[in-house]
Design a protein around this motif. Sequence first.
Motif, PDB file in Angstrom:
ATOM      1  N   SER B   7      12.529  88.914  -9.977  1.00 31.92           N
ATOM      2  CA  SER B   7      13.287  87.836 -10.613  1.00 31.92           C
ATOM      3  C   SER B   7      13.794  88.337 -11.948  1.00 31.92           C
ATOM      4  O   SER B   7      13.103  89.081 -12.647  1.00 31.92           O
ATOM      5  N   ALA B   8      14.987  87.951 -12.286  1.00 33.50           N
ATOM      6  CA  ALA B   8      15.552  88.353 -13.582  1.00 33.50           C
ATOM      7  C   ALA B   8      16.130  87.132 -14.282  1.00 33.50           C
ATOM      8  O   ALA B   8      16.717  86.253 -13.651  1.00 33.50           O
ATOM      9  N   PHE B   9      15.937  87.118 -15.602  1.00 33.67           N
ATOM     10  CA  PHE B   9      16.422  86.015 -16.411  1.00 33.67           C
ATOM     11  C   PHE B   9      17.868  86.286 -16.810  1.00 33.67           C
ATOM     12  O   PHE B   9      18.183  87.354 -17.335  1.00 33.67           O
ATOM     13  N   GLU B  11      21.381  84.701 -18.757  1.00 31.46           N
ATOM     14  CA  GLU B  11      22.044  83.642 -19.513  1.00 31.46           C
ATOM     15  C   GLU B  11      23.139  83.049 -18.642  1.00 31.46           C
ATOM     16  O   GLU B  11      23.781  83.780 -17.885  1.00 31.46           O
ATOM     17  N   GLN B  61      15.940  96.960 -18.571  1.00 26.90           N
ATOM     18  CA  GLN B  61      16.619  97.572 -19.708  1.00 26.90           C
ATOM     19  C   GLN B  61      17.386  96.549 -20.524  1.00 26.90           C
ATOM     20  O   GLN B  61      17.639  96.755 -21.700  1.00 26.90           O
ATOM     21  N   TYR B  62      17.782  95.450 -19.905  1.00 21.85           N
ATOM     22  CA  TYR B  62      18.530  94.495 -20.719  1.00 21.85           C
ATOM     23  C   TYR B  62      18.098  93.038 -20.533  1.00 21.85           C
ATOM     24  O   TYR B  62      18.601  92.157 -21.209  1.00 21.85           O
ATOM     25  N   THR B  63      17.179  92.785 -19.604  1.00 19.21           N
ATOM     26  CA  THR B  63      16.716  91.398 -19.530  1.00 19.21           C
ATOM     27  C   THR B  63      15.268  91.369 -19.039  1.00 19.21           C
ATOM     28  O   THR B  63      14.647  92.409 -18.875  1.00 19.21           O
ATOM     29  N   LEU B  64      14.767  90.158 -18.842  1.00 17.45           N
ATOM     30  CA  LEU B  64      13.395  90.012 -18.382  1.00 17.45           C
ATOM     31  C   LEU B  64      13.377  90.098 -16.866  1.00 17.45           C
ATOM     32  O   LEU B  64      14.187  89.464 -16.198  1.00 17.45           O
ATOM     33  N   SER B  66      10.562  90.174 -13.468  1.00 19.17           N
ATOM     34  CA  SER B  66       9.153  90.108 -13.084  1.00 19.17           C
ATOM     35  C   SER B  66       9.027  90.093 -11.568  1.00 19.17           C
ATOM     36  O   SER B  66       9.949  89.701 -10.849  1.00 19.17           O
TER      37      SER B  66
END
Lengths: 435, 144
Positions: B7-9, B11, B61-64, B66
């Motif tokens: 999963s990636a956060f 915007e 490298q650029y976001t969260l 998990s």
Amino acid sequence: MKNYYQKEIETASREEILKIQNEKIVKQVRHVYDNVPYYRDLMDKKGVKPEDIKSVDDIKKLPFLTKDDLREAYPYGLLGTDLKNCVRIQSTSGTTGKRVVAFYTQKDIDLWEECCARAIVAAGGTDEDVCQVCYGYGLFTGGPGLNGGSHKVGCLTLPMSSGNTDRQIQFMMDLNATILCCTPSYAAFIGESLAEQGYKPEDNKLKAGIFGAEPWTEEMRRSIENSLGIKAYDIYGLTETSGPGVSFECEEQTGMHINEDHFYAEIINPETGEVLPEGEKGELVFTSLDKEAFPLLRYRTKDICILSRKPCSCGRTHVKMTKPLGRSDDMMIIRGVNVFPSQIETVLLNEGYTPNYQIVVDRENNTDTFDVYVEFSPEQFSDKIADVQAREKALNAAMRSMLGIGPKIHLMAPKSIQRSEGKAVRVIDKRKLHD
Amino acid sequence: MAITQLSAFLENTPGTLSQAVTAISDAGINIRALSVADTRDFGILRVIVSDVEKTKEVLSQYTLASETKVIAVKMSDEAGSLKKILNILENARINVEYVYAFTSAIAGSAYVVLRINDLDVAESVLMGHGIEMLSDEDMKDMLG
């Protein structure tokens, strides 16, 4: 016809005012030296004795007091009389750690309420008026101050306190309120709510509003005046000196007359502490000339303004101050509440977040918006939307409990909050508060 | 038998999804399945990929990013298949947090990804009903 609450003093000549101030300061410095050990130590350290102060010209020899002193001396360290002589405590809204509490004797309350009464009369108030006070009542000075002033003038007082806009409007319309006292943003909100309920500006009986406790622009003044069909007057004050009514606007609307028989104002260079001549911009410093319970001398307000002795068409002779043009510290006033970035940082660290954040303040429809962008870590991230939203909600609640006002929280990926030249920009205030 | 989902956060602004997908494709990773959950402010991208470790590395490298264990169920590509699986879970009073589906080149097969808090219970219930679930190994072997 010109109206004054206390014509003789409000229109006294410069010489008469100086004479009163000189008499009062000599007594007041003696009173403080004898009764406030905290300030006596400051004077002793500076090598100033009460007998060195012979007139207001000598005030510049006295040491400054700051909010840090007030916190250090909390709660009783700056008390100027026995507690048994005090009848009231008021307190500042939100603070870092310790609140500032101020004490009042009955005489202090009377003088404070007289100052508010002067403001109400300057806004056209008489004993024929119905004065609706929707500043908060309680520890906050807004409600109690204007309430007392309204009584002194003899207005029929509606002690509404803040909030519950539908009830505010019902009382305003049913009981024919003629004067409205609240924060400018709440006045704007009441104006919008009236329009939403189908009322036109001429449908209410209001003629004047006395608005303060937060910065507002000339543009906002005109918009409130149009939406409510009133003339809007500014009022200034701070808990440390008494509360609202330290200074107030007259019909000329070109600055606020400082009640100079009670407060001596100086403008200083915030860097050096040097006193600046009239007309120059600097930090406003107040010396209370006759307060008994909480007699602060040379209290630095951190508000940046300009003083003017230009004759005023209203006939009042007391010096005028501009609206605060800014702050000499990083304090923001958001919806009437004092907010320091350091408070936000404290909450973030307490809640296990990094101190990478950005505060964005703006004004939409005359109401402040308050957003805090916060970077969170992989351990705090979850694949479930509800978990992220629960984090935002919890952080909002923690901020609300610290600040008294809850920002909208936006969680962000690490390193996504912009840094300029390596240094984080903590606050972006998009409100154009100063013309 | 659960598989690993990343999963990636993100915007909720133009370009963030494309940035994530580009990063994954530039690393030569194939996306087997994808879903985006969104709110007004942010979204969460969920992917099943051929190389979990590498994907996590490029996204981090650029976001969260998990990892989460999810269940991938194989079903026949026909009406009523998903209903059958959901009924089994419902009867066992197992709550599904979210779900998304994908198909593969293997004719007649479809897959559904289930995010369930109590994975072990769900697995044994599904197994008891003879439902086929994929493993990480299966995902690697599966033809794109």
